[in-house]
Design an enzyme around this catalytic site. Structure first.
Site, mmCIF file in Angstrom:
data_model
loop_
_atom_site.group_PDB
_atom_site.id
_atom_site.type_symbol
_atom_site.label_atom_id
_atom_site.label_comp_id
_atom_site.label_asym_id
_atom_site.label_seq_id
_atom_site.Cartn_x
_atom_site.Cartn_y
_atom_site.Cartn_z
ATOM 1 N N ASN A 151 1.252 79.164 -5.980
ATOM 2 C CA ASN A 151 0.099 78.965 -5.099
ATOM 3 C C ASN A 151 -0.040 80.112 -4.107
ATOM 4 O O ASN A 151 -1.150 80.569 -3.806
ATOM 5 C CB ASN A 151 0.228 77.647 -4.342
ATOM 6 C CG ASN A 151 0.042 76.439 -5.245
ATOM 7 O OD1 ASN A 151 -0.397 76.564 -6.393
ATOM 8 N ND2 ASN A 151 0.380 75.269 -4.739
ATOM 9 N N TYR B 297 0.140 61.065 8.022
ATOM 10 C CA TYR B 297 1.055 61.340 6.907
ATOM 11 C C TYR B 297 2.439 60.734 7.152
ATOM 12 O O TYR B 297 3.192 60.535 6.205
ATOM 13 C CB TYR B 297 1.230 62.841 6.680
ATOM 14 C CG TYR B 297 -0.013 63.626 6.370
ATOM 15 C CD1 TYR B 297 -1.226 63.004 6.075
ATOM 16 C CD2 TYR B 297 0.029 65.016 6.371
ATOM 17 C CE1 TYR B 297 -2.360 63.754 5.813
ATOM 18 C CE2 TYR B 297 -1.097 65.767 6.096
ATOM 19 C CZ TYR B 297 -2.288 65.133 5.820
ATOM 20 O OH TYR B 297 -3.404 65.877 5.559
ATOM 21 N N ILE C 109 -4.911 75.146 1.820
ATOM 22 C CA ILE C 109 -3.590 74.551 2.047
ATOM 23 C C ILE C 109 -3.207 73.620 0.897
ATOM 24 O O ILE C 109 -3.085 72.410 1.072
ATOM 25 C CB ILE C 109 -3.533 73.799 3.399
ATOM 26 C CG1 ILE C 109 -4.744 72.873 3.567
ATOM 27 C CG2 ILE C 109 -3.452 74.786 4.562
ATOM 28 C CD1 ILE C 109 -4.617 71.901 4.733
ATOM 29 N N LEU D 141 -7.127 72.014 -5.421
ATOM 30 C CA LEU D 141 -6.904 71.822 -6.855
ATOM 31 C C LEU D 141 -7.588 70.557 -7.381
ATOM 32 O O LEU D 141 -7.396 70.184 -8.539
ATOM 33 C CB LEU D 141 -5.396 71.770 -7.152
ATOM 34 C CG LEU D 141 -4.592 72.957 -6.596
ATOM 35 C CD1 LEU D 141 -3.122 72.836 -6.983
ATOM 36 C CD2 LEU D 141 -5.172 74.282 -7.064
#
Length: 254
Positions: A226, A36, A214, A175
């Protein structure tokens, strides 16, 4: 592993204030990865927060380039430095690819646990055979398996394996990249409960033992939503309706 039902996935987050805000509204599990490129961002957000370090689980992942046994230790220590912490609470093998060899990579992770650089060892994106080989190779107990899990991609056999062997499943992309808004079963339940499809998808994931999730969020509104979604108690019928959705939409295949 004792993880909260909802943690924060940080892929794409490049502002430490987002991390600090997440901690301020109640997140206690931060998930990042070498690939990342934002471990320092997560570390800066953690350092800026008033939340006690001891109360936060910080997880990162070794990318496929880092899985030679000789590279595991130096890379993990570099990640800890970037995150500004002494111990990586949870360190994953991101994918069983490249120089990954369970007979050499995983003992190198065990050594990091022994020396205190790593608290617990996890794996990510593993198949059942990969998981079995990891269990055989590790001296330390496998803490978690991180895998894609959402209403369009769900593999019950991975949850069965986790229950059998006593580790946590950490669901990423719950999601479905925003596609949960296109799933009739999810939107119908959301309308009935006067909530959002995103909240229903998170509640569906966290209803499954032993799953935590997560989702990524950046705004305070979405961070709070969330986190609150785990408090929605879906009925067995609602869970079954989502289980029956026609899938396979894998967002992150090999």
């Amino acid at each position: 592993m004792d993880l909260p039902p909802v943690g924060l996935g940080t892929m794409g987050i490049d502002d430490p204030d987002t991390i600090a805000t997440a901690l301020s509204v109640g997140y206690r599990h931060l998930d990042t990865a070498r690939i990342y490129g934002n471990e320092a961002v997560v570390g800066d957000g953690l350092a800026a927060s008033d939340v006690s370090r001891d109360g936060v689980t910080v997880a990162t992942k070794l990318w496929v380039d880092d899985l030679d046994a000789a590279d595991v230790g130096p890379t993990a220590r570099e990640s800890a430095d970037l995150l500004g912490i002494d111990t990586l609470d949870l360190l994953y093998v991101h994918r069983p690819r490249g120089p990954y060899d369970p007979a050499t990579t995983l003992p190198a992770l065990d050594r990091l646990v022994d020396e205190g650089t790593v608290g617990r060892v996890g794996v990510s994106n593993f198949a059942i055979d990969d998981l079995d080989r990891a269990l055989d190779a590790l001296d330390s107990r496998l803490a978690a398996h991180q895998t894609e899990l959402h209403p369009l991609f769900y593999r019950p056999e991975l949850l069965d394996h986790a229950r059998e062997h006593g580790y946590t499943v950490v669901a990423y992309s719950p999601l479905a990249g925003g596609r949960v808004r296109e799933i009739d079963a999810v939107t119908e339940i959301a309308a009935t409960r006067d909530t959002t499809p995103e909240a229903v998808a998170i509640a569906w994931a966290t209803a499954k033992d032993p799953v935590v999730t997560i989702p990524k969020a950046s705004s305070e509104r979405h961070l709070r939503a969330n986190l609150a979604a785990a408090e929605i108690d879906l009925t067995p019928e609602e869970v079954a309706a989502i289980d029956a959705v026609d899938r396979e939409v894998e967002l992150f295949p090999e």
